[in-house]
Design a protein around this motif. Sequence first.
Motif, PDB file in Angstrom:
ATOM      1  N   ILE A   1     -13.206  53.197  28.127  1.00  0.00           N
ATOM      2  CA  ILE A   1     -12.815  53.355  29.547  1.00  0.00           C
ATOM      3  C   ILE A   1     -12.793  51.760  30.387  1.00  0.00           C
ATOM      4  O   ILE A   1     -11.976  51.635  30.870  1.00  0.00           O
ATOM      5  N   GLU A   2     -13.899  51.143  30.058  1.00  0.00           N
ATOM      6  CA  GLU A   2     -14.051  49.827  30.948  1.00  0.00           C
ATOM      7  C   GLU A   2     -12.962  48.757  30.297  1.00  0.00           C
ATOM      8  O   GLU A   2     -12.185  48.373  31.251  1.00  0.00           O
ATOM      9  N   PRO A   3     -12.653  48.702  28.920  1.00  0.00           N
ATOM     10  CA  PRO A   3     -11.752  47.841  28.676  1.00  0.00           C
ATOM     11  C   PRO A   3     -10.322  48.361  29.278  1.00  0.00           C
ATOM     12  O   PRO A   3      -9.405  47.357  29.520  1.00  0.00           O
ATOM     13  N   LEU A   4      -9.924  49.608  28.951  1.00  0.00           N
ATOM     14  CA  LEU A   4      -8.754  50.074  29.567  1.00  0.00           C
ATOM     15  C   LEU A   4      -8.556  49.621  30.917  1.00  0.00           C
ATOM     16  O   LEU A   4      -7.447  49.446  31.295  1.00  0.00           O
ATOM     17  N   LYS A   5      -9.503  50.070  31.766  1.00  0.00           N
ATOM     18  CA  LYS A   5      -9.385  49.785  33.273  1.00  0.00           C
ATOM     19  C   LYS A   5      -8.841  48.400  33.747  1.00  0.00           C
ATOM     20  O   LYS A   5      -8.301  47.981  34.405  1.00  0.00           O
ATOM     21  N   TYR A   6      -9.811  47.393  32.863  1.00  0.00           N
ATOM     22  CA  TYR A   6      -9.423  45.873  33.235  1.00  0.00           C
ATOM     23  C   TYR A   6      -8.146  45.463  32.593  1.00  0.00           C
ATOM     24  O   TYR A   6      -7.354  44.872  33.134  1.00  0.00           O
ATOM     25  N   ALA A   7      -7.522  46.089  31.417  1.00  0.00           N
ATOM     26  CA  ALA A   7      -6.355  45.928  30.911  1.00  0.00           C
ATOM     27  C   ALA A   7      -5.434  46.488  31.924  1.00  0.00           C
ATOM     28  O   ALA A   7      -4.303  45.720  32.038  1.00  0.00           O
ATOM     29  N   ILE A   8      -5.507  47.530  32.561  1.00  0.00           N
ATOM     30  CA  ILE A   8      -4.411  48.188  33.431  1.00  0.00           C
ATOM     31  C   ILE A   8      -4.470  47.352  34.604  1.00  0.00           C
ATOM     32  O   ILE A   8      -3.254  46.994  35.090  1.00  0.00           O
ATOM     33  N   ALA A   9      -5.395  46.939  35.140  1.00  0.00           N
ATOM     34  CA  ALA A   9      -5.413  46.010  36.467  1.00  0.00           C
ATOM     35  C   ALA A   9      -4.678  44.702  36.319  1.00  0.00           C
ATOM     36  O   ALA A   9      -4.171  44.204  36.745  1.00  0.00           O
ATOM     37  N   GLU A  10      -4.864  44.273  34.986  1.00  0.00           N
ATOM     38  CA  GLU A  10      -4.378  42.732  34.580  1.00  0.00           C
ATOM     39  C   GLU A  10      -2.715  43.099  34.544  1.00  0.00           C
ATOM     40  O   GLU A  10      -2.248  41.956  34.813  1.00  0.00           O
ATOM     41  N   MET A  11      -2.291  43.997  33.782  1.00  0.00           N
ATOM     42  CA  MET A  11      -1.036  44.532  33.964  1.00  0.00           C
ATOM     43  C   MET A  11      -0.256  44.620  34.972  1.00  0.00           C
ATOM     44  O   MET A  11       0.833  44.459  35.427  1.00  0.00           O
ATOM     45  N   VAL A  12      -0.992  45.125  35.863  1.00  0.00           N
ATOM     46  CA  VAL A  12      -0.434  45.497  37.266  1.00  0.00           C
ATOM     47  C   VAL A  12      -0.469  44.476  37.837  1.00  0.00           C
ATOM     48  O   VAL A  12       0.815  44.154  38.562  1.00  0.00           O
ATOM     49  N   ALA A  13      -1.568  43.511  37.842  1.00  0.00           N
ATOM     50  CA  ALA A  13      -1.413  42.322  38.637  1.00  0.00           C
ATOM     51  C   ALA A  13      -0.105  41.401  38.376  1.00  0.00           C
ATOM     52  O   ALA A  13       0.415  40.690  39.155  1.00  0.00           O
ATOM     53  N   ALA A  14       0.209  41.374  36.969  1.00  0.00           N
ATOM     54  CA  ALA A  14       1.429  40.785  36.302  1.00  0.00           C
ATOM     55  C   ALA A  14       2.644  41.285  36.881  1.00  0.00           C
ATOM     56  O   ALA A  14       3.615  40.627  36.899  1.00  0.00           O
ATOM     57  N   HIS A  15       2.925  42.544  36.772  1.00  0.00           N
ATOM     58  CA  HIS A  15       4.170  43.262  37.012  1.00  0.00           C
ATOM     59  C   HIS A  15       4.244  43.814  38.253  1.00  0.00           C
ATOM     60  O   HIS A  15       5.490  44.282  38.765  1.00  0.00           O
ATOM     61  N   ARG A  16       3.378  43.619  39.219  1.00  0.00           N
ATOM     62  CA  ARG A  16       3.463  44.390  40.584  1.00  0.00           C
ATOM     63  C   ARG A  16       4.471  43.402  41.216  1.00  0.00           C
ATOM     64  O   ARG A  16       4.540  42.474  41.180  1.00  0.00           O
ATOM     65  N   PRO A  17       5.187  44.283  41.994  1.00  0.00           N
ATOM     66  CA  PRO A  17       6.269  43.515  43.013  1.00  0.00           C
ATOM     67  C   PRO A  17       5.752  42.499  43.903  1.00  0.00           C
ATOM     68  O   PRO A  17       4.593  42.588  44.475  1.00  0.00           O
ATOM     69  N   ILE A  18       6.275  41.339  43.972  1.00  0.00           N
ATOM     70  CA  ILE A  18       5.795  40.286  45.017  1.00  0.00           C
ATOM     71  C   ILE A  18       5.767  40.899  46.609  1.00  0.00           C
ATOM     72  O   ILE A  18       6.765  41.377  46.922  1.00  0.00           O
TER      73      ILE A  18
END
Length: 376
Positions: free
Chosen positions: A332-349
């Motif tokens: 669960i924890e690795p998945l949580k951080y992976a989602i956060a990292e990908m969201v930060a990379a692809h979140r609209p400016i």
Amino acid sequence: MFIDEAKIRIKAGDGGNGCMAFRREKFVPKGGPSGGDGGHGGDVLMSSSLSHNTLVHFRFNPEHKAQRGGHGLGSNCSGYSGESTTLKVPVGTLLYDDATGELIHDFARPNETIVIAKGGRGGRGNQHFATSTHQAPREHELGRAGEERAYRLELRLLADAGLVGYPNVGKSTLISRLSAAKPKIANYAFTTLEPNLGVVQVGDFPHTESFTVADLPGLIEGAHLGAGLGIQFLKHIERTSVIVHLVDVSDSGAAEGSAAAVGSARPDPVADYKVITEELKSFDPALAAKPTILVAAKADVANPEKLKKLTAMAKRRKLPFFTISAVTGEGIEPLKYAIAEMVAAHRPIALEPEIVEPVKLKPNYPPPPGSARGRA
């Protein structure tokens, strides 16, 4: 009750009628015309608000009106202006013209305010029709009618990540482990009948980051044709930055009552992934192109062959792959951080805050003479 669509009918206030009157005072035998103007009708405005999350307040109250303007009075007194009405909608609401289907406005940010129906102009009193050759006019104008409109509202949740997958793959359980959301979890298909939102925090204070995740009701093959719950909720992931695709790798032949007994009872996890991806593509090709994290759910009772097959497919497609168990907390924890990292990379400016000029509530007509109410 989650309501994400509604139709409304609105009516702006009518303008007040102009007055026909003549000045009557002692020692003023020929006072002349003194009819005041009618007041302008109130506008109907719409504003986005963070305090609302559904459109249920429009489903059972579809008609809204603004106050009409007051009629003009003698002694050059204008009628009062009608009060405007402001309708609050959740952030993420799309406003469509119900007759033409045209998109009027997308409330993508909080505190956006637009005028959706203009109030009618007040009529002029007979004081405006006096000339050097027509000094006792009896002409006066009636107030103009306020605009009347029919709109369709459609809410699309603003989430950073969306959970998709077959029914009972563990989406609701996962969102309950990632966030403080408490969705209904039960041992039958289509337990989730409406989207659930949760806020996930990662990191330690004061270096914490957060993102929102949406749990969408389960899809099945043929959903784009109306099977199961259909695609009525897929519009809620159109705004997401990342898709988290859950696939059940448990053995459907497990003992009844175990976690695996809630499995999808489908033998091929790769086929499951392809079917759901095809349903997303049938709804909107842009959904299938979004960044995707593939998750093998129910790893505590996983079928080794299923897990091996899904892992190989993720490696071939170069998809980020995680194996989790929402029951034991594994992964669960690795998945949580992976989602956060990908969201930060692809979140609209994030756009810079715009300086929004105050909305002009009344038409730019010449101001009528006299006081707003009463006699001068």
